[in-house]
Design a protein around this motif. Structure first.
Motif, PDB file in Angstrom:
ATOM      1  N   TRP A  57       0.829  -1.200   0.000  1.00 58.38           N
ATOM      2  CA  TRP A  57       0.000   0.000   0.000  1.00 58.38           C
ATOM      3  C   TRP A  57       0.869   1.258   0.000  1.00 58.38           C
ATOM      4  O   TRP A  57       0.623   2.198  -0.764  1.00 58.38           O
ATOM      5  N   ASP A  92     -12.374   8.404   0.424  1.00 56.10           N
ATOM      6  CA  ASP A  92     -11.060   7.857   0.054  1.00 56.10           C
ATOM      7  C   ASP A  92      -9.935   8.393   0.924  1.00 56.10           C
ATOM      8  O   ASP A  92      -9.064   7.631   1.347  1.00 56.10           O
ATOM      9  N   ALA A  93      -9.936   9.699   1.207  1.00 58.28           N
ATOM     10  CA  ALA A  93      -8.855  10.289   2.004  1.00 58.28           C
ATOM     11  C   ALA A  93      -8.830   9.678   3.403  1.00 58.28           C
ATOM     12  O   ALA A  93      -7.767   9.363   3.939  1.00 58.28           O
ATOM     13  N   SER A 148       4.155   5.814   9.190  1.00 65.62           N
ATOM     14  CA  SER A 148       3.767   4.600   8.472  1.00 65.62           C
ATOM     15  C   SER A 148       4.904   3.588   8.451  1.00 65.62           C
ATOM     16  O   SER A 148       4.678   2.388   8.610  1.00 65.62           O
ATOM     17  N   MET A 168      -5.297   3.399   6.229  1.00 62.77           N
ATOM     18  CA  MET A 168      -4.454   2.356   5.641  1.00 62.77           C
ATOM     19  C   MET A 168      -2.976   2.663   5.872  1.00 62.77           C
ATOM     20  O   MET A 168      -2.172   1.747   6.032  1.00 62.77           O
ATOM     21  N   SER A 169      -2.622   3.935   5.923  1.00 64.41           N
ATOM     22  CA  SER A 169      -1.230   4.305   6.199  1.00 64.41           C
ATOM     23  C   SER A 169      -0.831   3.970   7.634  1.00 64.41           C
ATOM     24  O   SER A 169       0.344   3.948   7.963  1.00 64.41           O
ATOM     25  N   ARG A 208     -10.021   6.688   4.312  1.00 59.04           N
ATOM     26  CA  ARG A 208      -9.565   5.296   4.204  1.00 59.04           C
ATOM     27  C   ARG A 208      -8.054   5.249   3.994  1.00 59.04           C
ATOM     28  O   ARG A 208      -7.359   4.442   4.616  1.00 59.04           O
ATOM     29  N   HIS A 209      -7.542   6.108   3.160  1.00 59.73           N
ATOM     30  CA  HIS A 209      -6.100   6.104   2.882  1.00 59.73           C
ATOM     31  C   HIS A 209      -5.290   6.480   4.117  1.00 59.73           C
ATOM     32  O   HIS A 209      -4.230   5.898   4.355  1.00 59.73           O
ATOM     33  N   ARG A 210      -5.778   7.428   4.925  1.00 57.72           N
ATOM     34  CA  ARG A 210      -5.094   7.773   6.181  1.00 57.72           C
ATOM     35  C   ARG A 210      -5.039   6.557   7.105  1.00 57.72           C
ATOM     36  O   ARG A 210      -4.008   6.264   7.706  1.00 57.72           O
ATOM     37  N   ASP A 227      -7.164  -1.235   7.358  1.00 54.17           N
ATOM     38  CA  ASP A 227      -8.053  -1.115   6.195  1.00 54.17           C
ATOM     39  C   ASP A 227      -9.488  -1.211   6.698  1.00 54.17           C
ATOM     40  O   ASP A 227      -9.928  -2.278   7.133  1.00 54.17           O
ATOM     41  N   ALA A 246       0.779   4.046  -2.805  1.00 49.90           N
ATOM     42  CA  ALA A 246       0.348   5.398  -2.449  1.00 49.90           C
ATOM     43  C   ALA A 246       1.413   6.433  -2.790  1.00 49.90           C
ATOM     44  O   ALA A 246       1.094   7.569  -3.134  1.00 49.90           O
TER      45      ALA A 246
END
Length: 110
Positions: free
Chosen positions: A28, A94-95, A50, A101-102, A97-99, A106, A32
Motif C-alpha cells: 500500500w 477515500d482520504a 507509516s 491504511m497508512s 480510508r487512505h489515512r 483497512d 500510495a
C-alpha cells in the motif's frame, strides 16, 4: 538487553486494529507513493509514522523495543479516534480510508 514490557491488551488491540499484514502495508505504501514519473524506494515509501508501523508489524513480540510500544499506543489511539464507534467495515471517503491504511488499518477489511 532488557525485555520490553508490553501488556497483552495493547498487543491484542494493536493487532486487531492494525488489520493489514506487513506485506499489505508495504504494498500500500509503495502504491500510495508512486507517481506517474517516480516511485519511492521501498524502504522510503510512506511517511515516518507509516514506516514505524510497518516495522512494528514485522516484529515478534519478544523483539519489540520501548519505542515500538509507544508507536503501538499511538496507532491504537489514532485508529480509534478516526473510526469512532464504527467497528464494522465501512467505506468512508477515500482520504479517510487512505489515512487509516497508512496506519495499517483497512476499514473495508472484515
Amino acid at each position: 538487553m532488557a525485555e520490553t514490557n508490553i501488556d497483552d491488551a495493547l498487543w491484542d488491540e494493536f493487532h486487531a486494529l492494525a488489520n493489514m499484514s506487513s506485506q499489505e502495508l508495504r504494498d500500500w505504501l509503495a502504491t500510495a507513493d508512486a507517481g506517474e514519473q517516480t516511485e519511492a524506494p521501498p524502504d522510503q515509501a510512506g511517511n515516518e509514522r507509516s514506516r514505524k508501523v510497518l516495522e512494528v508489524l514485522g516484529k515478534r513480540r519478544a523483539d519489540l523495543t520501548d519505542d515500538d510500544v509507544v508507536v503501538m499506543r499511538d496507532v491504537v489511539e489514532a485508529i480509534r479516534q478516526a473510526r469512532g464507534d464504527q467497528p464494522e467495515p465501512t467505506a468512508g471517503d477515500d482520504a479517510w480510508r487512505h489515512r487509516l491504511m497508512s496506519l495499517g488499518h483497512d476499514p473495508l477489511k472484515p
